[in-house]
Design a protein around this motif. Structure first.
Motif, mmCIF file in Angstrom:
data_model
loop_
_atom_site.group_PDB
_atom_site.id
_atom_site.type_symbol
_atom_site.label_atom_id
_atom_site.label_comp_id
_atom_site.label_asym_id
_atom_site.label_seq_id
_atom_site.Cartn_x
_atom_site.Cartn_y
_atom_site.Cartn_z
ATOM 1 N N PRO A 1 8.875 12.741 -1.381
ATOM 2 C CA PRO A 1 8.397 12.296 -2.688
ATOM 3 C C PRO A 1 8.018 10.807 -2.726
ATOM 4 C CG PRO A 1 10.769 12.423 -2.703
ATOM 5 C CD PRO A 1 10.320 12.918 -1.353
ATOM 6 N N ALA A 2 7.273 10.366 -1.728
ATOM 7 C CA ALA A 2 6.838 8.969 -1.687
ATOM 8 C C ALA A 2 5.746 8.738 -2.718
ATOM 9 C CB ALA A 2 6.326 8.629 -0.293
ATOM 10 N N THR A 3 5.677 7.512 -3.224
ATOM 11 C CA THR A 3 4.645 7.155 -4.195
ATOM 12 C C THR A 3 3.472 6.440 -3.543
ATOM 13 O OG1 THR A 3 5.757 5.072 -4.681
ATOM 14 C CG2 THR A 3 6.292 6.974 -6.089
ATOM 15 N N GLU A 4 3.686 5.901 -2.351
ATOM 16 C CA GLU A 4 2.629 5.153 -1.672
ATOM 17 C C GLU A 4 2.887 5.161 -0.169
ATOM 18 O OE1 GLU A 4 0.681 0.640 -1.815
ATOM 19 O OE2 GLU A 4 2.234 1.218 -3.247
ATOM 20 N N LEU A 5 1.802 5.131 0.594
ATOM 21 C CA LEU A 5 1.858 5.088 2.051
ATOM 22 C C LEU A 5 0.957 3.959 2.527
ATOM 23 C CD1 LEU A 5 2.295 6.359 4.957
ATOM 24 C CD2 LEU A 5 0.257 7.725 4.450
ATOM 25 N N VAL A 6 1.467 3.114 3.420
ATOM 26 C CA VAL A 6 0.687 2.059 4.048
ATOM 27 C C VAL A 6 0.876 2.211 5.555
ATOM 28 C CG1 VAL A 6 0.380 -0.436 4.352
ATOM 29 C CG2 VAL A 6 1.006 0.485 2.105
ATOM 30 N N VAL A 7 -0.242 2.249 6.291
ATOM 31 C CA VAL A 7 -0.187 2.327 7.750
ATOM 32 C C VAL A 7 -0.875 1.083 8.303
ATOM 33 C CG1 VAL A 7 -0.842 3.629 9.809
ATOM 34 C CG2 VAL A 7 -0.218 4.852 7.717
ATOM 35 N N LEU A 8 -0.137 0.293 9.065
ATOM 36 C CA LEU A 8 -0.674 -0.885 9.734
ATOM 37 C C LEU A 8 -0.802 -0.555 11.214
ATOM 38 C CD1 LEU A 8 1.667 -3.542 8.094
ATOM 39 C CD2 LEU A 8 -0.587 -2.797 7.302
ATOM 40 N N HIS A 9 -1.908 -0.991 11.836
ATOM 41 C CA HIS A 9 -2.133 -0.637 13.238
ATOM 42 C C HIS A 9 -2.660 -1.839 14.002
ATOM 43 C CE1 HIS A 9 -4.488 1.578 16.503
ATOM 44 N NE2 HIS A 9 -3.215 1.773 16.761
ATOM 45 N N ASP A 10 -2.071 -2.113 15.143
ATOM 46 C CA ASP A 10 -2.564 -3.109 16.093
ATOM 47 C C ASP A 10 -3.135 -2.339 17.268
ATOM 48 O OD1 ASP A 10 -2.949 -4.937 18.144
ATOM 49 O OD2 ASP A 10 -1.079 -6.017 17.781
ATOM 50 N N PRO A 11 -4.469 -2.118 17.285
ATOM 51 C CA PRO A 11 -5.055 -1.277 18.324
ATOM 52 C C PRO A 11 -4.929 -1.862 19.726
ATOM 53 C CG PRO A 11 -6.778 -2.232 16.956
ATOM 54 C CD PRO A 11 -5.465 -2.602 16.337
ATOM 55 N N GLU A 12 -4.913 -3.181 19.847
ATOM 56 C CA GLU A 12 -4.796 -3.802 21.178
ATOM 57 C C GLU A 12 -3.420 -3.536 21.791
ATOM 58 O OE1 GLU A 12 -7.417 -5.148 22.717
ATOM 59 O OE2 GLU A 12 -8.543 -4.571 20.933
ATOM 60 N N ALA A 13 -2.383 -3.666 20.979
ATOM 61 C CA ALA A 13 -1.011 -3.445 21.452
ATOM 62 C C ALA A 13 -0.587 -1.986 21.331
ATOM 63 C CB ALA A 13 -0.042 -4.323 20.673
ATOM 64 N N GLU A 14 -1.412 -1.172 20.661
ATOM 65 C CA GLU A 14 -1.088 0.234 20.376
ATOM 66 C C GLU A 14 0.259 0.360 19.677
ATOM 67 O OE1 GLU A 14 -1.736 2.767 23.824
ATOM 68 O OE2 GLU A 14 -3.838 2.913 23.225
ATOM 69 N N LYS A 15 0.450 -0.489 18.657
ATOM 70 C CA LYS A 15 1.658 -0.455 17.836
ATOM 71 C C LYS A 15 1.252 -0.197 16.387
ATOM 72 C CE LYS A 15 4.357 -3.653 20.616
ATOM 73 N NZ LYS A 15 5.577 -2.929 20.880
ATOM 74 N N SER A 16 2.185 0.390 15.643
ATOM 75 C CA SER A 16 1.916 0.697 14.245
ATOM 76 C C SER A 16 3.182 0.545 13.424
ATOM 77 C CB SER A 16 1.393 2.139 14.146
ATOM 78 O OG SER A 16 0.975 2.428 12.855
ATOM 79 N N LEU A 17 2.978 0.154 12.160
ATOM 80 C CA LEU A 17 4.054 0.147 11.167
ATOM 81 C C LEU A 17 3.628 1.079 10.043
ATOM 82 C CD1 LEU A 17 5.039 -3.601 10.702
ATOM 83 C CD2 LEU A 17 6.428 -1.806 11.698
ATOM 84 N N VAL A 18 4.537 1.935 9.621
ATOM 85 C CA VAL A 18 4.272 2.841 8.511
ATOM 86 C C VAL A 18 5.281 2.522 7.416
ATOM 87 C CG1 VAL A 18 4.212 5.246 7.763
ATOM 88 C CG2 VAL A 18 3.367 4.620 10.040
ATOM 89 N N ILE A 19 4.761 2.265 6.218
ATOM 90 C CA ILE A 19 5.614 1.919 5.081
ATOM 91 C C ILE A 19 5.430 2.983 4.011
ATOM 92 C CG2 ILE A 19 6.203 0.171 3.360
ATOM 93 C CD1 ILE A 19 4.649 -1.830 5.238
ATOM 94 N N LEU A 20 6.520 3.617 3.643
ATOM 95 C CA LEU A 20 6.527 4.595 2.558
ATOM 96 C C LEU A 20 7.370 4.034 1.429
ATOM 97 C CD1 LEU A 20 7.103 7.730 4.735
ATOM 98 C CD2 LEU A 20 5.241 7.505 3.108
ATOM 99 N N TYR A 21 6.837 4.124 0.214
ATOM 100 C CA TYR A 21 7.544 3.632 -0.967
ATOM 101 C C TYR A 21 8.102 4.803 -1.766
ATOM 102 C CZ TYR A 21 5.244 -0.803 -0.063
ATOM 103 O OH TYR A 21 4.814 -1.975 0.513
ATOM 104 N N PHE A 22 9.334 4.635 -2.229
ATOM 105 C CA PHE A 22 10.019 5.634 -3.045
ATOM 106 C C PHE A 22 10.531 4.947 -4.301
ATOM 107 C CE2 PHE A 22 10.332 6.960 1.341
ATOM 108 C CZ PHE A 22 10.022 8.310 1.298
#
Length: 94
Positions: free
Chosen positions: A34-55
């Motif tokens: 039941p998240a209200t928002e999703l944010v996906v951050l991606h660093d394509p060079e490092a192949e890393k990602s942060l995913v933020i879900l808000y509740f």
């Protein structure tokens, strides 16, 4: 006060991010998250990602956290390296 679930991933390719964008834009919100928002951050060079879900509530966070922890590894953006819970102290769009 809202709560954020912040997850870091390694080995996240551009292709995988594009696939996730297509899957999310074509589908409905997953059951039990039941998240209200999703944010996906991606660093394509490092192949890393942060995913933020808000509740909005602790109960929503707990329900979503359980569902996300039970998710098969193939449904995630890459190799999960950390999961952290944060209180959202401030949120603003500019």
């Amino acid at each position: 006060m809202a709560i954020a679930r912040v997850v870091s991933f390694d080995n996240v390719s551009r292709d995988r991010v594009e696939q996730l964008k297509r899957d999310i834009s074509e589908g409905q919100q997953p059951e039990g998250i039941p998240a209200t928002e999703l944010v996906v951050l991606h660093d394509p060079e490092a192949e890393k990602s942060l995913v933020i879900l808000y509740f909005e509530t602790e109960a929503d966070y707990q329900r979503g956290n359980e569902a996300l922890n039970a998710m098969p590894a193939g449904d995630t953006p890459g190799e999960r390296t950390s999961v952290t819970r944060y209180d959202v102290a401030m949120r603003m769009t500019m």
